[in-house]
Enzyme design. Structure first.
Site: not given
Length: 322
Positions: A238, A267, A286
């Site tokens: 993360r 993000e 991601h």
């Protein structure tokens, strides 16, 4: 089998190809439909499927769903869920760890290789209209035989170690608990009780931990300064596990050689963020679980979790509040 309503995000919903799979087992209700007909639908919904952290689960939503039994998260990380709040409503939480371990381990290896061999930069040179020749002194680093430090040796971390063994890497790991001796021997991994020891010895450091209060900014200025100036930091966990300001400083000043991130905080990063201006970093959007196979397995695992809860069966992947 008990059929139930599933709240799904209305902006970035489940993949279109998975809708039919879900419809085989459940009556689907999107968040958009639910908000329009809240009074009529509230009594019917027994489960909520979370996809890409949506819908947001808050007290108001929980109070509006009196028959809710389970919140099924598609993915492993549940840092976007207030587990204690959800548990106080008698609702169970599940995730999909089995579906994501291979694809996430793959992206970790891909980032390590891409950074070490300067793959992104090399591609830009190869396709640039300005390129007239390839420089003989444009060099990367070997992965084979290098030392890999894995921080977080759960199922994903262990699968990274399996892959790294094939590259004849020396493997160090730091984890809350030491693995069994036979598991260590199978991949040739050595346990570092202190994370500092791992940081000082590793050529590549890969982060594979859950985001918790204890791992928030786990890697900051002090930790980066412990790493070799030739080392690369890889994050597939993360974004908030790394102090971004400290990372910018370390990359700019040669404290470490490079970084490769599949996750950031937030993000995406703001378009003027200094990390986006550096040449010694790779950032991907991601995509650790973004494969056809993994996303399908995540949905299938979420379905199995929901069915188990609703039918009073053992739950394959329940998340227990700490």
């Amino acid at each position: 089998m008990d059929r139930c309503g599933i709240g799904t995000p209305c902006v970035r919903g489940v993949l279109e190809g998975h809708v039919e799979l879900l419809k085989k087992h459940f009556h689907l209700i999107t968040m958009k439909e639910f908000l329009k007909k809240k009074e009529r639908l509230s009594e019917k919904i027994k489960s909520v499927l979370i996809y890409e952290c949506r819908p947001v689960i808050d007290r108001e939503l929980l109070q509006s769903l009196p028959h809710l039994k389970v919140i099924a998260n598609s993915g492993v990380g549940v840092d976007h869920l207030d587990l204690k709040l959800i548990s106080s409503f008698g609702v169970k939480v599940t995730n999909t760890p089995h579906a994501v371990s291979d694809s996430t381990a793959d992206i970790g290896m891909a980032l390590m290789l891409a950074s070490a061999r300067r793959l992104v930069e090399g591609c830009q040179i190869a396709v640039s209209p300005q390129t007239e020749h390839f420089a003989a002194d444009w060099l990367g680093d070997e992965v084979t035989g290098a030392t890999l430090g894995i921080i977080g040796m759960g199922s994903i971390g262990y699968k990274v170690a399996k892959r790294a063994k094939a590259f004849e890497m020396k493997i160090l790991y730091h984890n809350r608990n030491q693995r069994k001796e036979e598991e260590e021997q199978a991949v040739g991994a050595r346990y570092c009780e202190k994370m500092e020891d791992l940081l000082q010895q590793s050529d590549f450091v890969i982060l594979v931990v859950n985001l918790t209060p204890q791992t928030h900014k786990l890697i900051g200025k002090r930790e980066l300064e412990l790493m070799k100036p030739t080392a690369t930091l890889i994050n597939i966990s993360r974004g908030a596990v790394v102090d971004h300001d400290a990372l910018v400083e370390a990359l700019q000043n040669g404290i470490i050689k490079a970084a490769a991130l599949d996750v950031t905080n937030p993000e995406p990063l703001p378009r003027d963020h200094p990390l986006l201006k550096l040449k010694n970093i790779i950032i991907t959007p991601h995509i650790g679980t973004a494969t056809v196979q993994a996303t399908r397995m995540m949905t299938e695992e979420a379905v199995a979790n929901i069915q188990a809860v609703l039918n009073g069966l053992p739950i394959p992947s329940e998340v227990i509040p700490q």
